[in-house]
Design a protein around this motif. Structure first.
Motif, PDB file in Angstrom:
ATOM      1  N   ASN A 222       0.826  -1.213   0.000  1.00  9.25           N
ATOM      2  CA  ASN A 222       0.000   0.000   0.000  1.00  9.25           C
ATOM      3  C   ASN A 222       0.857   1.259   0.000  1.00  9.25           C
ATOM      4  OD1 ASN A 222      -2.346  -1.487   0.062  1.00  9.25           O
ATOM      5  ND2 ASN A 222      -2.600  -1.347   2.276  1.00  9.25           N
ATOM      6  N   ILE A 223       1.926   1.233   0.813  1.00  6.89           N
ATOM      7  CA  ILE A 223       2.829   2.398   0.887  1.00  6.89           C
ATOM      8  C   ILE A 223       3.470   2.652  -0.473  1.00  6.89           C
ATOM      9  CG2 ILE A 223       4.986   3.240   1.895  1.00  6.89           C
ATOM     10  CD1 ILE A 223       4.196   1.759   4.488  1.00  6.89           C
ATOM     11  N   SER A 235       9.443  -0.873  12.710  1.00  8.28           N
ATOM     12  CA  SER A 235      10.129  -1.185  13.969  1.00  8.28           C
ATOM     13  C   SER A 235       9.325  -2.238  14.731  1.00  8.28           C
ATOM     14  CB  SER A 235      10.306   0.063  14.833  1.00  8.28           C
ATOM     15  OG  SER A 235       9.056   0.595  15.212  1.00  8.28           O
ATOM     16  N   LEU A 236      10.066  -3.149  15.393  1.00 10.28           N
ATOM     17  CA  LEU A 236       9.450  -4.267  16.129  1.00 10.28           C
ATOM     18  C   LEU A 236       9.887  -4.238  17.587  1.00 10.28           C
ATOM     19  CD1 LEU A 236      10.250  -7.130  13.576  1.00 10.28           C
ATOM     20  CD2 LEU A 236       8.150  -5.814  13.703  1.00 10.28           C
ATOM     21  N   ILE A 247       4.733   1.120  11.864  1.00  9.42           N
ATOM     22  CA  ILE A 247       5.074   1.354  10.451  1.00  9.42           C
ATOM     23  C   ILE A 247       4.797   2.817  10.141  1.00  9.42           C
ATOM     24  CG2 ILE A 247       4.572   0.736   8.061  1.00  9.42           C
ATOM     25  CD1 ILE A 247       3.643  -2.006   9.118  1.00  9.42           C
ATOM     26  N   TYR A 248       5.791   3.498   9.626  1.00 11.36           N
ATOM     27  CA  TYR A 248       5.676   4.935   9.351  1.00 11.36           C
ATOM     28  C   TYR A 248       6.110   5.226   7.921  1.00 11.36           C
ATOM     29  CZ  TYR A 248       7.245   9.768   9.046  1.00 11.36           C
ATOM     30  OH  TYR A 248       7.466  11.047   8.624  1.00 11.36           O
ATOM     31  N   ASP A 249       5.419   6.163   7.281  1.00 10.24           N
ATOM     32  CA  ASP A 249       5.886   6.664   5.981  1.00 10.24           C
ATOM     33  C   ASP A 249       5.689   8.177   5.919  1.00 10.24           C
ATOM     34  OD1 ASP A 249       3.466   7.549   4.236  1.00 10.24           O
ATOM     35  OD2 ASP A 249       2.793   5.632   5.048  1.00 10.24           O
ATOM     36  N   THR A 291       1.831   8.891   7.365  1.00  6.46           N
ATOM     37  CA  THR A 291       0.911   7.967   8.045  1.00  6.46           C
ATOM     38  C   THR A 291       1.679   7.130   9.051  1.00  6.46           C
ATOM     39  OG1 THR A 291      -0.466   7.841   6.058  1.00  6.46           O
ATOM     40  CG2 THR A 291      -0.757   6.097   7.688  1.00  6.46           C
ATOM     41  N   LYS A 292       1.068   6.935  10.226  1.00  4.54           N
ATOM     42  CA  LYS A 292       1.642   6.068  11.258  1.00  4.54           C
ATOM     43  C   LYS A 292       0.659   4.943  11.554  1.00  4.54           C
ATOM     44  CE  LYS A 292       4.247   9.765  13.559  1.00  4.54           C
ATOM     45  NZ  LYS A 292       4.414  10.549  14.815  1.00  4.54           N
ATOM     46  N   ILE A 293       1.169   3.743  11.566  1.00  9.32           N
ATOM     47  CA  ILE A 293       0.342   2.564  11.858  1.00  9.32           C
ATOM     48  C   ILE A 293       0.948   1.814  13.036  1.00  9.32           C
ATOM     49  CG2 ILE A 293      -0.530   0.363  10.964  1.00  9.32           C
ATOM     50  CD1 ILE A 293      -0.381   1.598   8.155  1.00  9.32           C
TER      51      ILE A 293
END
Length: 301
Positions: A222-223, A235-236, A247-249, A291-293
């Protein structure tokens, strides 16, 4: 004569006193009657006022009871509606998850078939062809092209098998496979950065690892397709017996209130997968601010 007048005066005096006493008595009786009438009127008015109050209270209580029954009815109606909606949502989630589970089983079967059978046959055909050409010292253009075609088919099948079920995921685990996924999705247009507070050797249940891998893979897709981002980061971490993924973009983002429009990007499937494991998915996004998930999923026992 004087006596007669005196006696007459006494008689007149007594007669006047009797008349005055009678008048006073009549006046007192009249006053008492009026007082009694006033008392009766007062009591009558008090009774009427009391009756009015009773009627008013009865009406108010009737209205209150009616309103209570109305609100109870509406509340029960709303509860039933919410219950029906939850039931429909559960059925939909079960359908989605059943479809996803079936797809993942089929993925594994097809990947195994391609790797264990088709690739093996192609490798065997290439080996025999190489042996035959070496023994007979053949160097024709047709044989060279045949070898090139076999090699290309072998590579294509290997890539297809890897896309269905990554061999790195099966062999080395989720953390290693996600790091490799970041590297593979990085190109000249976008860079995927990877960071993990979890040791790379950490292993989970195979089914759980596959679920998480394909969730992240779909989000990365999607990104790449929709965000116009230049940089993304995964990051985990593990905390309180939960796996946490950020997850960041830095892409174009979107209005959070229009999140339902983004469900078409596969978020409904991702939500279904996460909900099956009793996890949560939160998305924060603003136009032109990325977006941050955040995903939190309880670790399997």
């Amino acid at each position: 004569m004087f006596r007669f007048k005196f006696i007459l005066s006494l008689l007149l005096l007594f007669s006047f006193e009797e008349i005055t006493f009678a008048q006073l008595k009549n006046t007192a009786q009249t006053s008492q009657i009026e007082n009694n009438q006033t008392t009766v009127n007062y009591l009558s008015k008090s009774e009427q006022l009391r009756n009015k109050k009773i009627v008013s209270l009865t009406i108010i209580l009737t209205v209150i009871i009616f309103l209570l029954f109305y609100f109870l009815y509406q509340n029960n109606k709303l509860k039933q509606k919410i219950k029906r909606k939850d039931t429909k949502q559960k059925i939909l989630l079960n359908i989605i998850n059943s479809g996803i589970d079936s797809q993942e089983v089929e993925r594994k079967k097809i990947a195994s078939f391609l790797h264990d059978n088709i690739n093996s046959l192609l490798s065997s055909a290439g080996l025999h062809l190489n042996t035959f050409t070496a023994q007979n010292d053949l160097k024709s253009e047709e044989i060279r092209k045949a070898k090139a075609i076999l090699s290309e088919a072998h590579e294509l099948l290997r890539d297809m098998s890897h896309d269905l079920v990554p061999s790195l995921l099966v062999r080395f685990g989720l953390i290693y496979a996600l790091e490799d996924l970041c590297e593979k999705n990085s190109n000249s247009a976008i860079e995927f950065e990877f960071s993990s507070a979890i040791p790379i050797s950490r292993r989970y249940v195979e089914k759980f690892e596959m679920k998480i891998y394909f969730i992240v893979s779909e989000l990365f897709s999607n990104i790449t397709k929709h965000s116009n981002a230049k940089k993304a980061k995964l990051s985990l971490a593990e905390r309180e017996n939960q796996l946490i993924l950020h997850i960041y973009d830095d892409g174009i983002g979107f209005k959070t209130q229009k999140l339902k429009d983004a469900e078409g990007f596969g978020l409904s499937r991702i939500r279904a997968r996460i909900k099956k494991y009793k996890g949560t998915l939160s998305i924060t996004s603003k136009e032109n601010q990325g977006t941050k998930i955040k995903i939190q999923i309880p670790l399997p026992h």
